[in-house]
Write a protein that holds these residues in place. Structure first.
Motif, PDB file in Angstrom:
ATOM      1  N   TYR A   1       0.270   8.057  12.699  1.00 37.48           N
ATOM      2  CA  TYR A   1       0.611   7.944  11.277  1.00 37.48           C
ATOM      3  C   TYR A   1      -0.479   7.073  10.656  1.00 37.48           C
ATOM      4  O   TYR A   1      -0.803   6.012  11.191  1.00 37.48           O
ATOM      5  N   SER A   2      -1.060   7.514   9.562  1.00 36.40           N
ATOM      6  CA  SER A   2      -2.176   6.796   8.944  1.00 36.40           C
ATOM      7  C   SER A   2      -1.748   6.089   7.665  1.00 36.40           C
ATOM      8  O   SER A   2      -0.971   6.626   6.867  1.00 36.40           O
ATOM      9  N   LEU A   3      -2.273   4.884   7.475  1.00 34.96           N
ATOM     10  CA  LEU A   3      -2.077   4.112   6.254  1.00 34.96           C
ATOM     11  C   LEU A   3      -3.439   3.674   5.740  1.00 34.96           C
ATOM     12  O   LEU A   3      -4.221   3.076   6.491  1.00 34.96           O
ATOM     13  N   THR A   4      -3.723   3.957   4.481  1.00 41.17           N
ATOM     14  CA  THR A   4      -5.011   3.592   3.897  1.00 41.17           C
ATOM     15  C   THR A   4      -4.817   2.417   2.948  1.00 41.17           C
ATOM     16  O   THR A   4      -4.122   2.540   1.930  1.00 41.17           O
ATOM     17  N   PHE A   5      -5.398   1.280   3.294  1.00 47.19           N
ATOM     18  CA  PHE A   5      -5.328   0.100   2.425  1.00 47.19           C
ATOM     19  C   PHE A   5      -6.397  -0.891   2.851  1.00 47.19           C
ATOM     20  O   PHE A   5      -6.984  -0.787   3.932  1.00 47.19           O
ATOM     21  N   ASP A   6      -6.656  -1.857   1.979  1.00 44.71           N
ATOM     22  CA  ASP A   6      -7.590  -2.944   2.250  1.00 44.71           C
ATOM     23  C   ASP A   6      -6.765  -4.169   2.611  1.00 44.71           C
ATOM     24  O   ASP A   6      -5.898  -4.591   1.819  1.00 44.71           O
ATOM     25  N   VAL A   7      -7.004  -4.756   3.770  1.00 46.17           N
ATOM     26  CA  VAL A   7      -6.196  -5.894   4.211  1.00 46.17           C
ATOM     27  C   VAL A   7      -6.317  -7.094   3.280  1.00 46.17           C
ATOM     28  O   VAL A   7      -5.486  -8.009   3.330  1.00 46.17           O
ATOM     29  N   ARG A   8      -7.341  -7.107   2.427  1.00 47.40           N
ATOM     30  CA  ARG A   8      -7.526  -8.220   1.496  1.00 47.40           C
ATOM     31  C   ARG A   8      -6.579  -8.148   0.306  1.00 47.40           C
ATOM     32  O   ARG A   8      -6.469  -9.114  -0.447  1.00 47.40           O
ATOM     33  N   ASP A   9      -5.889  -7.040   0.128  1.00 45.18           N
ATOM     34  CA  ASP A   9      -5.006  -6.816  -1.011  1.00 45.18           C
ATOM     35  C   ASP A   9      -3.560  -6.977  -0.545  1.00 45.18           C
ATOM     36  O   ASP A   9      -2.994  -6.077   0.074  1.00 45.18           O
ATOM     37  N   SER A  10      -2.955  -8.108  -0.848  1.00 43.97           N
ATOM     38  CA  SER A  10      -1.622  -8.410  -0.321  1.00 43.97           C
ATOM     39  C   SER A  10      -0.584  -7.401  -0.781  1.00 43.97           C
ATOM     40  O   SER A  10       0.293  -7.005  -0.002  1.00 43.97           O
ATOM     41  N   GLN A  11      -0.665  -6.976  -2.019  1.00 43.74           N
ATOM     42  CA  GLN A  11       0.315  -6.027  -2.528  1.00 43.74           C
ATOM     43  C   GLN A  11       0.154  -4.662  -1.870  1.00 43.74           C
ATOM     44  O   GLN A  11       1.149  -3.996  -1.541  1.00 43.74           O
TER      45      GLN A  11
ATOM     46  N   VAL B   1      -9.263 -13.937   7.253  1.00 41.78           N
ATOM     47  CA  VAL B   1      -8.157 -14.895   7.315  1.00 41.78           C
ATOM     48  C   VAL B   1      -6.925 -14.357   6.582  1.00 41.78           C
ATOM     49  O   VAL B   1      -5.872 -14.136   7.182  1.00 41.78           O
ATOM     50  N   GLN B   2      -7.072 -14.117   5.283  1.00 40.56           N
ATOM     51  CA  GLN B   2      -5.917 -13.648   4.525  1.00 40.56           C
ATOM     52  C   GLN B   2      -5.461 -12.272   4.999  1.00 40.56           C
ATOM     53  O   GLN B   2      -4.257 -11.978   4.992  1.00 40.56           O
TER      54      GLN B   2
ATOM     55  N   VAL C   1      -1.089  -8.829   6.800  1.00 39.75           N
ATOM     56  CA  VAL C   1      -0.553  -7.787   7.682  1.00 39.75           C
ATOM     57  C   VAL C   1       0.518  -8.373   8.599  1.00 39.75           C
ATOM     58  O   VAL C   1       1.585  -7.782   8.786  1.00 39.75           O
ATOM     59  N   SER C   2       0.247  -9.539   9.148  1.00 32.70           N
ATOM     60  CA  SER C   2       1.233 -10.165  10.032  1.00 32.70           C
ATOM     61  C   SER C   2       2.529 -10.462   9.294  1.00 32.70           C
ATOM     62  O   SER C   2       3.628 -10.268   9.837  1.00 32.70           O
ATOM     63  N   LYS C   3       2.420 -10.921   8.057  1.00 41.04           N
ATOM     64  CA  LYS C   3       3.607 -11.228   7.251  1.00 41.04           C
ATOM     65  C   LYS C   3       4.485 -10.000   7.080  1.00 41.04           C
ATOM     66  O   LYS C   3       5.726 -10.105   7.084  1.00 41.04           O
ATOM     67  N   ALA C   4       3.856  -8.828   6.963  1.00 36.20           N
ATOM     68  CA  ALA C   4       4.619  -7.596   6.777  1.00 36.20           C
ATOM     69  C   ALA C   4       5.267  -7.109   8.065  1.00 36.20           C
ATOM     70  O   ALA C   4       6.276  -6.401   8.024  1.00 36.20           O
ATOM     71  N   VAL C   5       4.708  -7.488   9.206  1.00 36.38           N
ATOM     72  CA  VAL C   5       5.175  -6.961  10.496  1.00 36.38           C
ATOM     73  C   VAL C   5       6.077  -7.936  11.246  1.00 36.38           C
ATOM     74  O   VAL C   5       7.017  -7.533  11.927  1.00 36.38           O
ATOM     75  N   MET C   6       5.805  -9.233  11.125  1.00 32.21           N
ATOM     76  CA  MET C   6       6.520 -10.220  11.937  1.00 32.21           C
ATOM     77  C   MET C   6       8.037 -10.229  11.750  1.00 32.21           C
ATOM     78  O   MET C   6       8.770 -10.363  12.752  1.00 32.21           O
ATOM     79  N   PRO C   7       8.559 -10.109  10.529  1.00 30.38           N
ATOM     80  CA  PRO C   7      10.023 -10.166  10.389  1.00 30.38           C
ATOM     81  C   PRO C   7      10.752  -9.119  11.234  1.00 30.38           C
ATOM     82  O   PRO C   7      11.798  -9.409  11.821  1.00 30.38           O
TER      83      PRO C   7
END
Length: 248
Positions: free
Chosen positions: A51-61, A109-110, A115-121
């Motif tokens: 499954y593919s997701l296209t995004f820039d890890v620098r963009d929190s939203q 860093v961010q 990404v971790s914030k979205a996955v860890m919970p």
């Protein structure tokens, strides 16, 4: 097993996807270039579900929206590989470019944090998981003309330790992997597309390849349940330290 890999569209991320596919893991492939993700998916054929997701890890939203958009069948992420990152420029700190600094701090860093914030919970709720963070020998040994890049990777080292302290009680392993000189597009990006200058970084010795780092990631995530591979530094045989390489 379901694994999410950032920066999967090239280099270490691509090689890790191939290595995980050989293990039969379901793959969530993340990157900025949809065309390269499609190419990777095609190259994996029918080996595994992807499954593919296209995004820039620098963009929190964008990170939060992309990961929240995963179908229910893909929500339970067992392994997160925080691989996306970059180096921009090589100069004395007083001559550094602010845009380069922002790109490195935001991506290295961010990006790991977002990404971790979205996955860890989800991992905490399930009381299991494994997070692999890609730092660098530069995070352990600061070198001249690379202060901000080194600082960004030292931050990844600190985040890995902090994650381990906070998440171990929830059954989540955290592994920090610090590669030395790996021949990927890393130096081409650092030198703004100057392939001639980039090639000199790897001249006169056998550098690490992306597959070597992927093998190390596999070693960490397939360790027995009672074992955590906390921190690995991996160097080319000719490399003794961050900037000490014996060339022929």
């Amino acid at each position: 097993m379901t694994a999410l890999i950032t920066g999967a569209s090239s280099g270490i991320g691509w090689a890790t996807a191939e290595a995980f596919a050989r293990l039969g893991y379901r793959l969530i492939l993340c990157g900025r270039r949809a065309d390269k993700l499609a190419e990777l998916t095609a190259s994996l054929g029918d080996q595994v579900e992807t499954y593919s997701l296209t995004f820039d890890v620098r963009d929190s939203q964008a990170v939060a929206a992309a990961i929240a958009s995963l179908p229910d069948a893909w929500q339970a992420i067992d392994i997160l590989v925080n691989n996306a990152g970059n180096a921009h420029g090589l100069s004395a700190i007083q001559d550094g470019d602010l845009a380069d600094w922002d790109a490195m701090i935001d991506g290295n860093v961010q990006g790991v944090l977002y990404v971790s914030k979205a996955v860890m919970p989800g991992m905490v709720a399930r009381q299991r998981g494994h997070i692999v963070n890609l730092s660098s020998i530069a995070g352990k040994q600061t070198y001249a003309n690379g202060a901000v890049y080194c600082a960004s990777k030292a931050a990844v080292e600190a985040l890995s330790t902090g994650m381990r302290l906070d998440l171990t009680q929830h059954g989540i392993k955290v592994t920090n992997i610090a590669p030395g000189a790996v021949e990927t597009d890393f130096s081409v990006v650092r030198f703004k597309g100057d392939t001639s200058r980039a090639s000199q970084v790897y001249a006169g010795f056998d550098p690490l390849q992306a597959a070597d780092i992927a093998d190390t990631i596999v070693y960490a995530v397939t360790a027995p349940a009672h074992v955590t591979i906390a921190d690995i530094t991996i160097l080319a045989a000719a490399q003794a330290a961050a900037t000490t390489i014996y060339r022929t």
